[in-house]
Design a protein around this motif. Sequence first.
Motif, PDB file in Angstrom:
ATOM      1  N   LYS A  67       4.936   0.030   7.015  1.00 27.04           N
ATOM      2  CA  LYS A  67       3.568   0.315   6.556  1.00 27.04           C
ATOM      3  C   LYS A  67       3.184   1.775   6.737  1.00 27.04           C
ATOM      4  CE  LYS A  67       0.824  -0.986  10.602  1.00 27.04           C
ATOM      5  NZ  LYS A  67      -0.257  -1.854  11.063  1.00 27.04           N
ATOM      6  N   ASN A  68       3.928   2.509   7.584  1.00 25.71           N
ATOM      7  CA  ASN A  68       3.680   3.943   7.710  1.00 25.71           C
ATOM      8  C   ASN A  68       4.852   4.594   8.426  1.00 25.71           C
ATOM      9  OD1 ASN A  68       2.365   6.359   7.369  1.00 25.71           O
ATOM     10  ND2 ASN A  68       0.585   5.841   8.627  1.00 25.71           N
TER      11      ASN A  68
ATOM     12  N   SER B  13      -2.071   9.918   0.384  1.00 26.47           N
ATOM     13  CA  SER B  13      -3.390   9.402  -0.004  1.00 26.47           C
ATOM     14  C   SER B  13      -4.201  10.499  -0.679  1.00 26.47           C
ATOM     15  CB  SER B  13      -4.145   8.886   1.212  1.00 26.47           C
ATOM     16  OG  SER B  13      -3.482   7.748   1.728  1.00 26.47           O
TER      17      SER B  13
ATOM     18  N   LYS C 253       0.828  -1.207   0.000  1.00 24.97           N
ATOM     19  CA  LYS C 253       0.000   0.000   0.000  1.00 24.97           C
ATOM     20  C   LYS C 253       0.866   1.263   0.000  1.00 24.97           C
ATOM     21  CE  LYS C 253      -3.366   2.620   2.672  1.00 24.97           C
ATOM     22  NZ  LYS C 253      -4.157   2.708   3.894  1.00 24.97           N
ATOM     23  N   LEU C 254       1.815   1.339   0.927  1.00 28.08           N
ATOM     24  CA  LEU C 254       2.647   2.538   1.011  1.00 28.08           C
ATOM     25  C   LEU C 254       3.579   2.650  -0.190  1.00 28.08           C
ATOM     26  CD1 LEU C 254       3.517   5.093   2.405  1.00 28.08           C
ATOM     27  CD2 LEU C 254       4.937   3.721   3.957  1.00 28.08           C
TER      28      LEU C 254
ATOM     29  N   VAL D 120       1.377   7.909   4.960  1.00 24.98           N
ATOM     30  CA  VAL D 120       0.220   7.367   4.241  1.00 24.98           C
ATOM     31  C   VAL D 120      -0.830   8.460   4.007  1.00 24.98           C
ATOM     32  CG1 VAL D 120      -1.734   5.760   4.372  1.00 24.98           C
ATOM     33  CG2 VAL D 120       0.567   4.963   4.954  1.00 24.98           C
TER      34      VAL D 120
END
Length: 159
Positions: free
Chosen positions: A141-142, A156, A64-65, A152
Amino acid sequence: MKKLLLALFMLLSVGVFVAGAQKVQASGSPDGVVRELYRVHHNGKGGVFEAKGKKYIYKYFDQKLADLIWKDISETPEGDVGNLDFDPLYNAQDTQITNFLVGKPLTKDEESTVLVTFRIFGQGTSIKFEIHHSPEGWRIKNVIYGNKSDLVTLLSPHP
């Protein structure tokens, strides 16, 4: 003579295997991933957050990141500044780093937090890395900044 050569070959093979395993293990921990990312980033000179750094983005960040970072890099017109108008590993545009320290990970199950502290132009700063264990290994992840913002959210799409 053949037995001696075979034994020597086997010893060398085991040595190469052990050395390779140790190298993988060094970055196979949450803090190892953060240390390795900063090493490759080389104070902004490593090109991690540029088009040439795509392989590093997908190596150190979760899907995702990594996708958000890559989208910002690849979809920003040349000459324009995207959302990454700062160095995300230092939360700054200009860096003069001293007292750099990667903390020990706080891990529970498949989730981990690693705190990085340093002084930038003499001011104390800390950045928190949220990391999780995936089938590919530990991935960031962040990245949480002290000013209640995070990577993030910054990358986004906003409605």
